[in-house]
Design a protein around this motif. Structure first.
Motif, mmCIF file in Angstrom:
data_model
loop_
_atom_site.group_PDB
_atom_site.id
_atom_site.type_symbol
_atom_site.label_atom_id
_atom_site.label_comp_id
_atom_site.label_asym_id
_atom_site.label_seq_id
_atom_site.Cartn_x
_atom_site.Cartn_y
_atom_site.Cartn_z
ATOM 1 N N LEU A 1 69.867 72.612 4.763
ATOM 2 C CA LEU A 1 70.003 74.044 5.069
ATOM 3 C C LEU A 1 69.267 74.933 4.076
ATOM 4 O O LEU A 1 69.120 76.134 4.317
ATOM 5 C CB LEU A 1 71.491 74.427 5.068
ATOM 6 N N ARG A 2 68.794 74.368 2.973
ATOM 7 C CA ARG A 2 68.124 75.171 1.946
ATOM 8 C C ARG A 2 66.723 75.567 2.392
ATOM 9 O O ARG A 2 66.059 74.853 3.100
ATOM 10 C CB ARG A 2 68.066 74.395 0.627
ATOM 11 N N GLU B 1 85.059 72.275 -0.196
ATOM 12 C CA GLU B 1 83.831 71.656 0.327
ATOM 13 C C GLU B 1 83.945 70.133 0.357
ATOM 14 O O GLU B 1 83.049 69.411 -0.088
ATOM 15 C CB GLU B 1 82.609 72.104 -0.489
ATOM 16 N N LEU C 1 80.520 74.350 6.131
ATOM 17 C CA LEU C 1 79.160 74.893 5.998
ATOM 18 C C LEU C 1 79.083 76.349 6.428
ATOM 19 O O LEU C 1 78.480 77.186 5.742
ATOM 20 C CB LEU C 1 78.186 74.038 6.809
ATOM 21 N N ASN D 1 81.034 78.571 3.817
ATOM 22 C CA ASN D 1 80.425 78.726 2.497
ATOM 23 C C ASN D 1 78.982 79.225 2.529
ATOM 24 O O ASN D 1 78.593 80.055 1.704
ATOM 25 C CB ASN D 1 80.481 77.391 1.741
ATOM 26 N N LYS D 2 78.183 78.744 3.444
ATOM 27 C CA LYS D 2 76.760 79.097 3.463
ATOM 28 C C LYS D 2 76.477 80.394 4.210
ATOM 29 O O LYS D 2 75.451 81.035 3.979
ATOM 30 C CB LYS D 2 75.938 77.950 4.063
ATOM 31 N N PHE D 3 77.393 80.771 5.109
ATOM 32 C CA PHE D 3 77.179 81.992 5.884
ATOM 33 C C PHE D 3 78.287 83.025 5.643
ATOM 34 O O PHE D 3 78.323 84.064 6.288
ATOM 35 C CB PHE D 3 77.059 81.666 7.370
ATOM 36 N N VAL E 1 73.799 70.065 3.351
ATOM 37 C CA VAL E 1 73.554 71.272 2.555
ATOM 38 C C VAL E 1 72.087 71.335 2.124
ATOM 39 O O VAL E 1 71.439 72.400 2.189
ATOM 40 C CB VAL E 1 74.473 71.308 1.308
ATOM 41 N N VAL F 1 73.369 74.985 11.542
ATOM 42 C CA VAL F 1 74.174 73.936 10.919
ATOM 43 C C VAL F 1 74.015 72.626 11.689
ATOM 44 O O VAL F 1 73.860 71.551 11.095
ATOM 45 C CB VAL F 1 75.658 74.352 10.866
ATOM 46 N N ASN G 1 73.942 80.802 13.813
ATOM 47 C CA ASN G 1 74.193 80.130 12.534
ATOM 48 C C ASN G 1 74.774 78.739 12.753
ATOM 49 O O ASN G 1 74.448 77.794 12.014
ATOM 50 C CB ASN G 1 75.147 80.962 11.680
#
Length: 277
Positions: free
Chosen positions: A276-277, A144, A210, A213-215, A273, A238, A234
């Motif tokens: 995106l929360r 990351e 992103l 890791n996030k998806f 990040v 981002v 997605n």
């Protein structure tokens, strides 16, 4: 190091006249001497000797060209100093770990180019994996750290090499991050995306990290190297989160703002990040 002679390109010298001092000696006398390539090597060795760091078994390859023909000398100077630069990537291309990655990728249907353009003209472009860009993609995703991978990519084959290339490397993850970047490049050709998100070229490594890791994108999600259309949603999420950071920074910096600097800033990723929360 005793291996210095194999790892160094050596020194090229021209001279007007070369004579052996005597038949039994390996020493030569040079008249009109000129070093045309390898001056940095000579300076480095001189500094090492001066500082007491010179090894006992150092050898250097020296090529001596005896000629007074200016045309020939000019050609030698030009050709000697225009040879392809040997990169850290090249030096690592025959490492065991690089060969292991190549074998494993071939089992997955892809062709890993530890040496640049190894499969050019031999395999279809969509199945070729450039090692340097793959290292950038993987480091961005796995650690990351897209800003570092973007701004200091030389370190990926330098001080960070063993962090990436070791026995624990997951080749499917390594390949997935590379294919993810390929898909981002393809998605970026969409006219609507290009117009709405002017930063997409500079933010590519951040998007790789992103999405990875996030998806939770993985190798099994790809079909012939491509992700289905549903994944673009997605990607758009981002880009929207990234655009907020870009807009905030532009508002703060005004005319001094640059996309390039924004995505070389280590703080940018964390701020995206948060959005995106």
């Amino acid at each position: 190091s005793a291996y210095f002679v194999y790892m160094n390109n050596g020194v090229t010298i021209t001279c007007d006249k070369m004579n052996y001092i005597d038949r039994e000696s390996t020493s030569v006398e040079l008249k009109g001497l000129q070093v045309i390539n390898g001056q940095q090597t000579i300076r480095s060795l001189a500094e090492a000797k001066k500082s007491g760091k010179m090894g006992k078994n150092i050898k250097v390859s020296v090529r001596v060209v005896e000629s007074s023909d200016e045309a020939i000398l000019s050609l030698i100077i030009e050709s000697t100093n225009s040879q392809t630069k040997v990169t850290l990537r090249d030096l690592h291309s025959n490492d065991y770990i690089q060969k292991m990655i190549e074998r494993n990728m071939e089992n997955l249907g892809y062709f890993y180019e530890a040496r640049k353009n190894k499969y050019q003209g031999l395999k279809a472009r969509k199945y070729r994996v450039d090692a340097e860009r793959a290292a950038q993609d993987y480091y961005s995703a796995k650690f990351e750290s897209p800003a570092l991978a973007k701004d200091k990519k030389v370190l990926l084959y330098g001080s960070l090499y063993e962090d990436i290339f070791n026995e624990k490397i997951n080749v499917e993850e390594y390949l997935a991050s590379f294919l993810l970047h390929d898909n981002i490049i393809r998605w970026n050709k969409n006219e609507k995306i290009r117009k709405e998100y002017t930063f997409i070229r500079d933010s590519a490594l951040h998007s790789v990290a992103l999405l990875f890791n996030k998806f939770g994108i993985k190798f099994s999600d790809f079909s012939e190297g491509e992700l289905g259309g549903s994944y673009i949603k997605n990607y758009t999420k981002v880009l929207d989160a990234t655009k907020k950071v870009v807009d905030e920074r532009y508002k703060k910096e005004g005319d001094k703002y640059e996309h390039r600097k924004t995505f070389k800033d280590p703080e940018t990723y964390g701020r995206i990040v948060e959005n995106l929360r």
